[in-house]
Design a protein around this motif. Sequence first.
Motif, mmCIF file in Angstrom:
data_model
loop_
_atom_site.group_PDB
_atom_site.id
_atom_site.type_symbol
_atom_site.label_atom_id
_atom_site.label_comp_id
_atom_site.label_asym_id
_atom_site.label_seq_id
_atom_site.Cartn_x
_atom_site.Cartn_y
_atom_site.Cartn_z
ATOM 1 N N GLY A 74 13.449 44.722 51.977
ATOM 2 C CA GLY A 74 11.833 45.034 52.145
ATOM 3 C C GLY A 74 10.913 44.747 52.121
ATOM 4 N N LEU A 75 11.528 43.273 52.333
ATOM 5 C CA LEU A 75 10.002 42.167 52.825
ATOM 6 C C LEU A 75 11.145 41.674 53.478
ATOM 7 N N ALA A 111 8.335 48.101 50.365
ATOM 8 C CA ALA A 111 8.226 47.127 49.807
ATOM 9 C C ALA A 111 7.632 46.614 48.522
#
Length: 401
Positions: free
Chosen positions: A90-91, A161
């Motif tokens: 997600g990052l 995220a």
Amino acid sequence: MERSLRGARVATYVYFVLNGTLMGAWVVHIPAIEARVGITHAALGGLLVLLGLGAFTGMQVAGRLADRLGTRTVVPAAGVLCGAALVLPGLAPNPWTLAGALLVFGFTNGCLDVSMNAHAVHVEKAYRRPVMSGFHATFSVGGVIAALVAAAATAAGLSPAATLATLAAAGIATALLAARSLLPSIPSSGETENNGTEAPTARGGARKQIRVLAALALMVMLSEGAANDWSALHLKDVLGTPASTAAFAYGTYAAAMTIGRLLADRVVARYGPMAVLRYGAATAAAGITIAALTPWVWAAFAGWALFGLGLSGCVPQLFSAAGHADPAAAGANVSRVAGLGYLGMLAGPAVIGWLTHLTALNHTFLLLTVLCTATAATAGILRSAPATDPDCTPAPAGSPH
């Protein structure tokens, strides 16, 4: 003892749900992460290979660590690491960092997968009756939880995220809390009765058995992987159903598999693991043959349902047999069988896709018929791999359940 054993069984369920939730959280966010990173479907396919490579490596590492350190140590550690690694995709801001994130996430997921299965083998041995299929059924529950959480988070406007971070934090807490109820670690030992004089022969037989079990896991899980990716396309492209209807092909297959796994332990207790593998694989062969050859939509649904029902009890019995083949090396043996099976699941969609260059999609499914038939014919390997300790009498009716 009954209370602690019941607690260990519940804790094992928790880890299977946790594993399903963490993996499901990644799966349901694939479209959003793909769009944010800006990659094509083809590039995503290449990155998913890294996920599989990481998982396979993690399985081999965790299996040996589980035997050396004990599952009570490795399972929660793997759960914590897998939860933490969920945040990474997600990052990731670009394809290169996403590749690294998936490699790490795959590795930790493989560690959790094998270590919790090794612990499930110890729980099943302590129960003295089959319980493995029930654990595998709860993995699907985790996928449902992930889908529901993702839907609610999207409706609330949360980013992928943020959603993954929330699920990761919950997963880490769950892994730590459930650790207290796991069975005490069993030290690995190569000793056997009669001062170890029987160990070389016994282990030599176990190694041969593990190789056969791994080959069967490869065939069964290749069939599962093919169903995951091609069942809906079969109804849409071959039988001409709308996409909304075609989606129910996989839903029918998955529902039948879940129901089958919820019931399989009782069937194993009554008829034995060999019967479940033999007749389950035969049922799957019949189901996929119907799906491959029928021109009717309703019959195709029935075929996919039979396919899922037949396959449902196969993998749990193979994992269970691997763990019981040599209790001192349960983790390593499960990792070998699960690892090759996982490679089969990854290869299944690709094999079917390649065969579509040679023949129609529905006709490629006849390969699965062959694999399931071969599995049924080889099911006699479980004759020497009882799901329970042969030296123990069945657990009394009042034992924990």
